[in-house]
Structure formats: C-alpha cells, structure tokens
Design a protein around this motif. Structure first.
Motif, PDB file in Angstrom:
ATOM      1  N   ALA A   1     -12.571   5.589  -6.241  1.00 31.05           N
ATOM      2  CA  ALA A   1     -11.570   4.552  -6.476  1.00 31.05           C
ATOM      3  C   ALA A   1     -11.600   4.087  -7.925  1.00 31.05           C
ATOM      4  N   ALA A   2     -10.486   3.524  -8.362  1.00 32.15           N
ATOM      5  CA  ALA A   2     -10.387   2.924  -9.692  1.00 32.15           C
ATOM      6  C   ALA A   2      -9.497   1.694  -9.599  1.00 32.15           C
ATOM      7  N   GLN A   3      -9.633   0.784 -10.549  1.00 30.05           N
ATOM      8  CA  GLN A   3      -8.842  -0.443 -10.551  1.00 30.05           C
ATOM      9  C   GLN A   3      -8.319  -0.761 -11.934  1.00 30.05           C
ATOM     10  N   ALA A   4      -7.187  -1.469 -11.934  1.00 26.46           N
ATOM     11  CA  ALA A   4      -6.682  -2.127 -13.136  1.00 26.46           C
ATOM     12  C   ALA A   4      -6.268  -3.531 -12.718  1.00 26.46           C
ATOM     13  N   ARG A   5      -6.604  -4.515 -13.530  1.00 24.43           N
ATOM     14  CA  ARG A   5      -6.254  -5.901 -13.218  1.00 24.43           C
ATOM     15  C   ARG A   5      -5.344  -6.439 -14.311  1.00 24.43           C
TER      16      ARG A   5
ATOM     17  N   SER B   1      -2.566   3.862  -3.123  1.00 24.11           N
ATOM     18  CA  SER B   1      -2.610   2.773  -4.105  1.00 24.11           C
ATOM     19  C   SER B   1      -2.301   1.468  -3.404  1.00 24.11           C
ATOM     20  N   MET B   2      -2.962   0.404  -3.836  1.00 19.05           N
ATOM     21  CA  MET B   2      -2.722  -0.935  -3.309  1.00 19.05           C
ATOM     22  C   MET B   2      -2.409  -1.862  -4.474  1.00 19.05           C
TER      23      MET B   2
ATOM     24  N   MET C   1       0.865  -1.177   0.000  1.00 27.17           N
ATOM     25  CA  MET C   1       0.000   0.000   0.000  1.00 27.17           C
ATOM     26  C   MET C   1       0.902   1.228   0.000  1.00 27.17           C
ATOM     27  N   ARG C   2       0.668   2.135  -0.934  1.00 30.59           N
ATOM     28  CA  ARG C   2       1.457   3.366  -1.056  1.00 30.59           C
ATOM     29  C   ARG C   2       0.537   4.569  -0.867  1.00 30.59           C
ATOM     30  N   VAL C   3       0.891   5.449   0.049  1.00 25.79           N
ATOM     31  CA  VAL C   3       0.173   6.713   0.210  1.00 25.79           C
ATOM     32  C   VAL C   3       0.990   7.798  -0.465  1.00 25.79           C
ATOM     33  N   TRP C   4       0.359   8.566  -1.317  1.00 26.51           N
ATOM     34  CA  TRP C   4       1.130   9.574  -2.045  1.00 26.51           C
ATOM     35  C   TRP C   4       0.454  10.920  -2.084  1.00 26.51           C
TER      36      TRP C   4
ATOM     37  N   HIS D   1      -5.433  -1.087  -7.090  1.00 27.89           N
ATOM     38  CA  HIS D   1      -6.608  -0.367  -6.603  1.00 27.89           C
ATOM     39  C   HIS D   1      -6.122   0.948  -6.034  1.00 27.89           C
ATOM     40  N   HIS D   2      -6.610   2.058  -6.557  1.00 28.00           N
ATOM     41  CA  HIS D   2      -6.202   3.331  -5.967  1.00 28.00           C
ATOM     42  C   HIS D   2      -7.407   4.226  -5.737  1.00 28.00           C
ATOM     43  N   THR D   3      -7.303   5.037  -4.670  1.00 29.84           N
ATOM     44  CA  THR D   3      -8.408   5.866  -4.200  1.00 29.84           C
ATOM     45  C   THR D   3      -7.915   7.281  -3.989  1.00 29.84           C
TER      46      THR D   3
END
Length: 236
Positions: free
Chosen positions: A130-134, A77-78, A22-25, A141-143
């Motif tokens: 939030a949005a996702q890419a797989r 982001s996760m 998990m990254r906080v930016w 997953h980032h918010t």
C-alpha cells in the motif's frame, strides 16, 4: 490515466463533489509504478523493462515500485477524510485501511496478515503493498495486489539490492513476493469480484460511475503531468 484518475477523484472528495470512495481498478498494459519520491534510474532496469514490455509511470503517493500486469494484478484506491484514521498513528493507518482486504483474503482460505508499515503478507512473502498521499485533510490510500506473477521478473525489472545510480530518491524494500494464485484457484477476475462483494458487505456503499468532469480532469492531468517526462523523470 489511472494515476491521473486517483488525483482527480481525491480532488472531487476534497471539494465535496463526491462522497468518500473506493475504486477497484484493473490494468490493460504492463507497468512499473514508482513512488512519488523515487528515482527511475535507481529503481528500474530500463533495458529489461523495455525488453519485457513494461512502461514506467509515477504515482502521486510515496512507497516503492510495484510490478503490474493485465489480468494478473488488482489495485484498489480509497479517497477519504483524514478524520477516519485520526485516532491511529500514520504507521497504523495502513493496517486500518487494509484490514477489510485481509479479512476478505482469509475468507478465501488465503493465510493473509498485515506487516507494518504497508504490506499484506502470507507466510511465504508479500501479497500486496500500500501507499498513501495526504492532501488538505484527506487521504488517498491505494493497495496493489499480486494475483499471479512470475516472481523472477521482480529482480530483473526492479533494481533491488543493486548499487544506486543516483544519490536521490527512496529505495524499494527488498522483499519476497507470494502471489494470491499460490493459495487460491480463483482467477484474477473472481478474486476482484470477491473483494468488491466483501467491501460492499462490510460498509454502507452504493455503486457510482466516474463523472464526465472527473474523466475530463484526469485526461487533462495525463497531458499536463502524468504522461510527461517532467513528472516521470522528475528525480534524476
């Protein structure tokens, strides 16, 4: 660079070179971040964006356009194996991965809850999206969280409800925004620190820095993808 770091870290987790992360930016420039499947012309009022000093960038995930500002916006982001959300539907996966943040806001006295498919909300509107890419069995997953915002800017900069200029691209949903600062006196840095502490207290974690090769990969992606017109303007 932040868009590129997301891809570089996802690739590190996919390759087994990094544990789930998990990254906080934070932001150092004003930006309008459009989704991977959006048209810049449809989404952004380019004249107003230039007037107010907002750069346009495109992320690798889907979803709608987000307005981001230094010391006023928090993003996390996760980067995770898809197996973590395998027991719920794609729609439910957003709420599952953001549930800890809703609890963290509630602990601050913010009346936050979740609205499918991908919004953290208050009774007055949207706090975060939030949005996702797989990719290859893994999920990004980032918010993006509005801590402080001149909500009148949203409709000046994002073409919500206006006639489309292109037949292509997903449109952003027309939703009211309710920044966290309407509910807490804590500044953006203090809320960020609270989120970090809450996450660390909720899961087994350790602090890790970006590796030199991850930074190098991200810089390469900036030059070859994320800063190029071919990527930013890829949908007319």
């Amino acid at each position: 660079m932040h868009m590129a770091v997301d891809e570089a870290l996802l690739e590190s987790v996919i390759a087994g070179e990094r544990r789930p992360t998990m990254r906080v930016w934070r932001w150092i420039d004003r930006a309008l971040v459009i989704g991977s499947h959006q048209s810049v012309r449809n989404e952004v009022d380019l004249a107003n964006a230039e007037r107010h000093g907002f750069a346009v960038t495109r992320r690798m995930s889907g979803g709608g356009t987000m307005l981001c500002e230094p010391d006023r916006t928090i993003t996390y982001s996760m980067y995770l194996p898809e197996s973590i959300v395998s027991e719920v539907s794609f729609r439910k996966s957003y709420a599952l991965l953001d549930a800890w943040a809703v609890r963290a806001f509630n602990e601050l006295g913010v009346p936050a809850s979740y609205r499918e498919i991908n919004d953290i909300i208050s009774p007055r509107g949207k706090i975060a999206g939030a949005a996702q890419a797989r990719r290859r069995g893994f999920v990004l997953h980032h918010t993006t969280i509005a801590h402080t915002m001149d909500v009148s800017l949203v409709r000046r900069l994002i073409r919500l409800g206006r006639e489309p200029l292109s037949e292509r691209g997903a449109r952003s949903a027309d939703k009211d925004v309710s920044p966290l600062s309407w509910f807490t006196d804590l500044d953006c840095a203090a809320v960020t620190a609270h989120l970090e502490r809450f996450f660390a207290g909720s899961f087994r974690t350790r602090v890790a820095a970006l590796a030199a090769d991850e930074v190098a990969d991200a810089r390469r992606l900036v030059e070859t993808k994320y800063a190029t017109p071919g990527w930013i303007d890829r949908l007319p």
